[in-house]
Motif scaffolding. Structure first.
Motif, PDB file in Angstrom:
ATOM      1  N   SER A  48       0.830  -1.198   0.000  1.00 14.78           N
ATOM      2  CA  SER A  48       0.000   0.000   0.000  1.00 14.78           C
ATOM      3  C   SER A  48       0.866   1.252   0.000  1.00 14.78           C
ATOM      4  CB  SER A  48      -0.913   0.024   1.233  1.00 14.78           C
ATOM      5  OG  SER A  48      -1.731   1.186   1.225  1.00 14.78           O
ATOM      6  N   ASN A  50      -0.493   3.959   1.038  1.00 16.57           N
ATOM      7  CA  ASN A  50      -1.054   4.696   2.174  1.00 16.57           C
ATOM      8  C   ASN A  50      -0.711   3.957   3.459  1.00 16.57           C
ATOM      9  OD1 ASN A  50      -2.425   6.280   3.955  1.00 16.57           O
ATOM     10  ND2 ASN A  50      -4.437   6.028   3.020  1.00 16.57           N
ATOM     11  N   THR A  53      -3.165   3.736   7.003  1.00 15.28           N
ATOM     12  CA  THR A  53      -4.296   2.857   7.286  1.00 15.28           C
ATOM     13  C   THR A  53      -3.837   1.662   8.101  1.00 15.28           C
ATOM     14  OG1 THR A  53      -4.019   1.463   5.324  1.00 15.28           O
ATOM     15  CG2 THR A  53      -5.320   3.487   5.068  1.00 15.28           C
ATOM     16  N   SER A 199       0.847  14.139   3.330  1.00 20.67           N
ATOM     17  CA  SER A 199       0.024  12.952   3.141  1.00 20.67           C
ATOM     18  C   SER A 199       0.801  11.997   2.255  1.00 20.67           C
ATOM     19  CB  SER A 199      -1.314  13.294   2.478  1.00 20.67           C
ATOM     20  OG  SER A 199      -2.029  12.111   2.154  1.00 20.67           O
ATOM     21  N   VAL A 201      -0.637   9.955   0.237  1.00 19.18           N
ATOM     22  CA  VAL A 201      -1.427   9.866  -1.005  1.00 19.18           C
ATOM     23  C   VAL A 201      -1.995  11.242  -1.323  1.00 19.18           C
ATOM     24  CG1 VAL A 201      -1.975   7.422  -0.682  1.00 19.18           C
ATOM     25  CG2 VAL A 201      -3.518   9.148   0.247  1.00 19.18           C
ATOM     26  N   TRP A 242      -9.743   6.576   0.271  1.00 15.49           N
ATOM     27  CA  TRP A 242      -8.517   6.725   1.051  1.00 15.49           C
ATOM     28  C   TRP A 242      -8.095   5.403   1.684  1.00 15.49           C
ATOM     29  CZ3 TRP A 242      -6.994   6.385   6.230  1.00 15.49           C
ATOM     30  CH2 TRP A 242      -5.822   7.065   6.578  1.00 15.49           C
TER      31      TRP A 242
END
Length: 616
Positions: A48, A50, A53, A199, A201, A242
């Protein structure tokens, strides 16, 4: 509470944090002419972009995020926190209320040319702030793979940050959209590492996928508006995107899913084999790499990593240390290696909420009976035998780790360990375990499903030692070993798990996500209101002596509740081909990747490794 359905092969905390704290350094010009590449061996595939998470919170992901994004601060080789002012700046503008302003420098862009700005910082804050969720994690069902099945129209970001939860007013945007000012409801002692990047992403990509807004500027504005107005309809779509859109195990067709604003961009990814990153040609707001491409090659087997190094298939590895690994490295010409304790520690955590032997619900809600069974099991774990048979051959002076929050040798460790109650697990106590089971009135054998990395030889050996010892007290420790164990953490299919936490910063506060009610890394569903209250006090405390007192109280309660048990600090090894220079490591994530800008190939040599297009 948040669903903790997936986490790290080596996740993040010891005296440290759960949110990646990465680094930058002084910009340097490349001294190597032509195209250069480095192959690095790692033990778990990326999954991932991100890493905020529950699914993305893995060291394997953090390594790639570190190389493809930029940060406001970093840890240097001496573990001092320093600012990366080439990327941006931050400052405390008020002590009461505690207020911090973050500004991204002009010219910083995503790899598609879109500016990195306030919208990305708003996304970082909002996605980790529980106040926007309309459904609690405990009310979100999961599918067979443990993935969250959020009811239609509900808002659920599968992430949580205690620091971001302390910012309940919409941040002020300024400097032509490049700055954000956060006002905390109460001070956070770890504020400087809690919000250390915009961030992982892109906000404009989230807006495009979730809301169908094609124009990047308009898409960013739509994301900002959704959080500012608490627009549940829009936030439900944003949360789903997200949480899920940036997860992949091979190169996606859509490059928006792997945009970069760091020194490298993902350019190739073959599932379970390798991932290649190439230089981001527009990057000039941080330490510029000398190496044109980096390929991460994956294998769980430490000896296979050494063989790959010997064969020239990889140039740098940090495998799990073993006698065989060190002996093999000793015999390889043209390879150097170093050994030292790592920032990672091994531990066993128990599950409190899955209807298993350690869950009060199994005994009609009798919490004390469940606690007695947990305590009995922990008394059987042969910590000293594991140290003597598996760790001391690699590190003669290795000892058990006796603190949840402090790294051995760090200030406060001895005091906290001495007063925490960890001595309850100092030696195996079969008779004591049997007496506790009898006191609980629990029939034996008691089945305990035990999760660990099955192909990991050391962990397989640990499982065998634990199972044999526990059997003497009346526990049937069932082999639930699985090579995909990182994706299983928190899904309730096991009763005890053996894995490691890795430090990412030097603040103990961020360890709270392991132990507070609903914490993102509290995979076993542990909950104690007194522990939650102590963590709340840690959050605003600035007195080091008081921190030790609070940490001691937290650990006393964790041990009294039989939360789990720590075993050892990892004995580390880093090996590289001599033609690769500038290799270093730190005892925090991202370990061997921290100083990528120093990597270079000696002028008289080259790295003749297979190209990234070849299969393994």
């Amino acid at each position: 509470m948040k669903i903790r359905r997936i986490s790290a092969a080596v996740a993040a905390v010891s005296a440290g944090a759960l949110v990646l704290t990465a680094c930058s350094g002084p910009a340097q010009e490349s001294e190597i002419e032509g195209t250069t590449s480095v192959n690095v061996g790692w033990n778990e595939p990326f999954r991932s972009t991100n890493n905020l998470t529950a699914n993305g919170n893995a060291t394997a992901n953090a390594n790639i995020v570190y190389l493809t994004t930029s940060f406001f601060n970093y840890y240097d080789g001496d573990l001092n926190l320093a600012k990366n002012e080439e990327f941006g700046s931050y400052e405390v503008v008020s002590e009461d209320p505690f207020t911090v302003k973050y500004t991204v420098n002009e010219g910083v862009t995503w790899s598609d040319g879109t500016p990195v700005d306030a919208a990305d910082m708003i996304l970082f804050w909002g996605a980790q702030n529980d106040m926007f969720d309309t459904v609690a994690g405990g009310d979100v069902p999961t599918d067979a793979d443990g993935n969250a099945e959020v009811p239609a129209g509900e808002v659920y970001f599968d992430s949580s940050s205690p620091a971001m939860n302390q910012i309940t007013t919409f941040p002020e945007i300024g400097d032509d959209g490049r700055s954000v000012t956060y006002v905390y409801d109460s001070p956070r002692s770890d504020w400087e590492v809690s919000m250390n990047q915009p961030s992982p992403v892109a906000a404009h990509v989230v807006g495009k996928i979730a809301l169908g807004v094609e124009d990047p500027t308009e898409a960013k504005a739509a994301v900002e508006d959704a959080f500012e107005n608490n627009d549940a309809e829009a936030l439900a779509k944003i949360a789903d995107t997200w949480t899920n859109a940036f997860n992949f195990t091979s190169l996606p067709d859509d490059p928006d899913l792997y945009l970069s604003y760091g020194p490298y961009v993902i350019s190739d990814y073959v599932e379970n084999q390798y991932l290649t990153l190439t230089r981001n040609e527009s990057f000039n707001w941080g330490p510029e790499p000398k190496v044109d491409s980096i390929t991460i090659r994956y294998t769980e087997d430490p000896l296979a990593s050494v063989t790959a190094l010997q064969n020239g298939e990889v140039d740098l590895i940090a495998p799990q240390s073993s006698v065989d690994v060190l002996a093999t490295l000793d015999g390889i010409d043209g390879v150097s290696y170093t050994t030292a304790p790592e920032g990672t520690y091994e531990h066993v955590d128990l599950t409190f909420d899955n209807g298993g032997p350690f869950d009060p619900a199994t005994y009609g809600g009798d919490a004390e009976k469940a606690r007695l069974v947990r305590e009995a099991f922990l008394k059987t774990i042969p910590r000293q035998e594991i140290i003597e048979k598996l760790i001391q051959p690699l590190q003669e002076d290795a000892k058990t780790r006796d603190s949840f929050l402090f790294v051995p040798g760090s200030p406060g460790y001895d005091e906290v360990a001495a007063g925490s109650g960890a001595d309850a697990w100092a030696e195996v106590d079969i008779a004591g375990a049997q007496a506790l089971l009898a006191q609980a009135g629990v029939a034996t054998p008691v089945d305990v499903r035990f999760l660990y990395g099955k192909s990991n030889v050391r962990r397989a050996n640990e499982y065998q030692l634990i199972a044999a010892s526990a059997a003497q007290a009346g526990f049937n420790v069932i082999d639930n070993g699985d090579d995909t164990w990182g994706s299983i953490l928190g899904n309730g299919t096991y009763d005890a798990a053996l894995f490691g936490w890795q430090s990412t910063n030097t603040f103990i506060l961020n360890a709270e996500a392991n132990y507070i009610t609903g914490g993102q890394n509290n995979y076993g569903g542990y909950s104690n209101p007194e522990v939650d209250a102590l963590w709340a006090e840690v959050g605003t405390n600035t007195d080091s002596a008081r921190e030790v007192e609070l940490a001691t109280q937290i650990e006393q309660k964790l041990n009294a509740d039989a939360f789990g048990v720590n075993i050892f600090q990892f004995p580390g090894v880093v090996a590289h081909r001599d033609v690769l220079q500038g290799v270093s490591t730190i005892a925090l994530s991202p370990t061997i990747f921290w100083n990528y800008w120093d990597w270079e190939i000696s002028a008289s040599d080259s790295l003749d490794a297979p190209s990234a297009s070849e299969s393994e």
